[in-house]
Write a protein that holds these residues in place. Structure first.
Motif, PDB file in Angstrom:
ATOM      1  N   THR A 400      -9.393  -3.015  -3.603  1.00 10.38           N
ATOM      2  CA  THR A 400      -9.902  -2.785  -4.954  1.00 10.38           C
ATOM      3  C   THR A 400     -10.451  -1.367  -5.051  1.00 10.38           C
ATOM      4  O   THR A 400     -11.003  -0.829  -4.080  1.00 10.38           O
ATOM      5  CB  THR A 400     -11.011  -3.788  -5.314  1.00 10.38           C
ATOM      6  N   ALA A 401     -10.286  -0.762  -6.235  1.00  7.06           N
ATOM      7  CA  ALA A 401     -10.799   0.588  -6.492  1.00  7.06           C
ATOM      8  C   ALA A 401     -11.061   0.720  -7.984  1.00  7.06           C
ATOM      9  O   ALA A 401     -10.205   0.333  -8.803  1.00  7.06           O
ATOM     10  CB  ALA A 401      -9.801   1.656  -6.029  1.00  7.06           C
ATOM     11  N   ASP A 402     -12.226   1.227  -8.317  1.00  8.24           N
ATOM     12  CA  ASP A 402     -12.608   1.432  -9.719  1.00  8.24           C
ATOM     13  C   ASP A 402     -12.515   0.149 -10.540  1.00  8.24           C
ATOM     14  O   ASP A 402     -12.092   0.150 -11.707  1.00  8.24           O
ATOM     15  CB  ASP A 402     -11.736   2.522 -10.367  1.00  8.24           C
ATOM     16  N   GLY A 403     -12.869  -0.975  -9.915  1.00  7.50           N
ATOM     17  CA  GLY A 403     -12.887  -2.230 -10.642  1.00  7.50           C
ATOM     18  C   GLY A 403     -11.524  -2.827 -10.902  1.00  7.50           C
ATOM     19  O   GLY A 403     -11.387  -3.706 -11.753  1.00  7.50           O
ATOM     20  N   ARG A 404     -10.479  -2.390 -10.170  1.00  4.74           N
ATOM     21  CA  ARG A 404      -9.131  -2.920 -10.352  1.00  4.74           C
ATOM     22  C   ARG A 404      -8.510  -3.209  -8.998  1.00  4.74           C
ATOM     23  O   ARG A 404      -8.871  -2.588  -7.977  1.00  4.74           O
ATOM     24  CB  ARG A 404      -8.252  -1.943 -11.143  1.00  4.74           C
ATOM     25  N   VAL A 406      -5.560  -2.922  -6.343  1.00  3.97           N
ATOM     26  CA  VAL A 406      -4.659  -1.804  -6.067  1.00  3.97           C
ATOM     27  C   VAL A 406      -3.743  -2.169  -4.909  1.00  3.97           C
ATOM     28  O   VAL A 406      -4.179  -2.750  -3.912  1.00  3.97           O
ATOM     29  CB  VAL A 406      -5.455  -0.527  -5.711  1.00  3.97           C
ATOM     30  N   ARG A 474       1.361   3.851  -6.901  1.00  2.00           N
ATOM     31  CA  ARG A 474       0.112   3.088  -6.920  1.00  2.00           C
ATOM     32  C   ARG A 474       0.189   2.026  -8.028  1.00  2.00           C
ATOM     33  O   ARG A 474       0.263   2.356  -9.216  1.00  2.00           O
ATOM     34  CB  ARG A 474      -1.053   4.044  -7.168  1.00  2.00           C
ATOM     35  N   THR A 476      -1.716  -0.770 -10.027  1.00  2.00           N
ATOM     36  CA  THR A 476      -3.077  -1.201 -10.359  1.00  2.00           C
ATOM     37  C   THR A 476      -3.001  -2.364 -11.347  1.00  2.00           C
ATOM     38  O   THR A 476      -2.201  -2.344 -12.283  1.00  2.00           O
ATOM     39  CB  THR A 476      -3.887  -0.050 -10.980  1.00  2.00           C
TER      40      THR A 476
END
Length: 487
Positions: A400-404, A406, A474, A476
């Motif tokens: 997860t990254a920035d609330g999403r 991935v 990427r 997302t």
């Protein structure tokens, strides 16, 4: 009326309102002047009748021509403003009368009309005997004898004054109306000048010049300013709409051209093999088997291409309808992608990490269609395997990254130029046109399908690349909502 210009209609409207206003003002002023003069005459007549009614206690004085002095009587009556004085007996019949020498006896009120004058001091109007004008009369009962005194005055001068006022108002109003109409014509022309410029701009746009805009004609807070701003906004939207339509038509032409090109090759192979067999060009069983394998391979390619095109069409029309969502974790897809890459090229180092290559792989829970996401990941992995030399390292990151959620596929291959990177998700686009095509994915639809599927899930597929620095795709997606607490 509808054939007249806006300028003419506005001028007619304002002229009509001005004419009505001037007429109303003239009527009110003349009526007030007439009322004022009548009040003055009535006051003088009341004063004279009140004075004369108390002069004699025995009866009306002798005022006939034998004993009166005309040289003093006329100016005296004129001085009081009542040039006609009448005495009535108890029966209401005139017994004595006197009038100014400057009056004609035929122009006096008739005796019958004098009988109708009330004796309570109320002023009434009387006609002249010869119909030449109007009179104003006031009566008072006499003091000391049974009778009444009437004082009357002609309204000739008052009527003449009112008539002159009305004539002057009419002449002055006409001149003023002409002047104001002329001024209004030029003022309206100047005021409507911005609308004519807007008309010219609209005509130029109708002629095909979509870049034209309405110039700044007035302050933004004015009606013309608001109109110009609204028109410019609308024109900007129209220009963008036409540009989008032109771009869409260009994309459609390119799409049709690419589809035709992709379909032409397998169809030619199938048709050529069939004609070769029909013409007897395949004498042995081995030749027939090779031709059938070519036909099967091209038919498979056509089937894959058709299925890809149908999937893209469905995703364009109703993306959510193509998904069968369920809770899942992207780590499952990342592990399977790692095994797929090793199966394709055992010499290729494949590393499984967290997003950005830092740390171990992390959980990435999503609510998605697992089969469609496997198709996305397969396209990304197949792209890395097809466009990098054998043995090139590949990293698969998940977490997860920035609330999403991935999932990324990064390689250390040759990378792409900026122009290629901008078009890599376009349908039927291939960075390497010389590459042999053996499957539907090679038609240049794989990455377009991957992005469409990702966006149908509310996510996206992004690319970071540069020449000589590899490429990182990427994926997302929105994180799955946490399960509700259970008591």
């Amino acid at each position: 009326m509808h054939r007249l210009s806006l300028r003419a209609r506005l001028l007619l409207l304002t002229t009509g309102l001005l004419l009505a206003g001037l007429g109303l003002i003239g009527a009110v002023v003349s009526d007030r002047l007439e009322r004022y003069q009548l009040d003055r005459i009535d006051d003088r007549l009341r004063s004279l009748t009140e004075l004369v009614s108390q002069v004699s206690a025995t009866g009306p004085p002798e005022v006939d021509g034998a004993r009166a002095r005309p040289e003093l009587l006329g100016p005296g009556l004129d001085l009081f403003g009542a040039p006609y004085l009448v005495y009535l007996d108890a029966d209401g019949s005139p017994t004595r009368s006197v009038h100014s020498p400057r009056l004609d006896g035929a122009a006096l009120p008739p005796p019958g009309a004098l009988r109708t004058v009330p004796t309570d001091g109320t002023a009434v109007g009387l006609p002249a005997a010869d119909g030449s004008g109007r009179w104003r009369a006031v009566a008072r009962p006499a003091t000391g004898w049974d009778g009444a005194v009437i004082a009357a005055a002609p309204l000739t001068e008052a009527d003449a004054t009112v008539a002159r006022l009305r004539t002057s108002s009419l002449a002055g109003g006409a001149v003023l109306l002409v002047l104001l109409t002329a001024v209004g014509w030029f003022a309206l022309g100047r005021g409507l000048r911005p609308l004519r410029r807007i008309e010219h701009t609209a005509a130029a746009i109708a002629g095909g010049d979509l870049t034209r805009r309405v110039p700044v004609l007035a302050q933004p807070g004015t009606e013309i300013g608001h109109l110009a701003a609204s028109l410019n906004t609308m024109l900007g939207q129209l220009e963008r709409a036409f540009a989008d339509r032109a771009a869409s038509e260009a994309r459609m032409r390119t799409f049709v051209s690419d589809v035709s090109h992709e379909l032409r090759t397998p169809l030619f192979v199938i048709k050529g093999s069939a004609e070769l067999h029909r013409m007897g060009g395949l004498p042995g069983p081995a030749d027939v088997d090779r031709a059938m394998r070519r036909i099967e391979r091209e038919a498979t390619r056509l089937t894959a291409l058709t299925e890809d095109l149908l999937l893209l069409a469905r995703l364009d029309e109703a993306p959510e309808g193509q998904l069968d969502r369920a809770p899942m974790d992207l780590r499952t897809l990342a592990g399977d992608a790692r095994h797929d890459l090793r199966a394709l090229d055992a010499s290729r180092p494949v590393e499984l990490t967290g997003p950005g290559g830092t740390g171990p792989p992390g959980p990435a829970p999503v609510h998605a269609d697992e089969g469609r996401l496997r198709q996305v990941v397969a396209n990304l992995v197949g792209n890395a395997a097809a466009h990098t030399p054998p043995g090139t390292p590949v990293r698969i990151g998940v977490g997860t990254a920035d609330g999403r959620a991935v999932l990324e596929v990064a390689d250390e291959g040759p990378g792409l130029a900026a122009g290629q990177a901008d078009r890599v998700f376009d349908r039927f686009y291939r960075a390497d046109r010389s590459r042999n095509r053996s499957g539907g994915a090679d038609a240049g639809l794989g990455l377009a399908i991957a992005r469409s599927l990702a966006r149908a899930h509310g996510g996206d597929v992004e690319l970071e690349t540069a020449l000589g620095e590899g490429a990182r795709f990427r994926l997302t997606l929105p994180l799955a909502p946490p399960p509700p607490d259970r008591d």
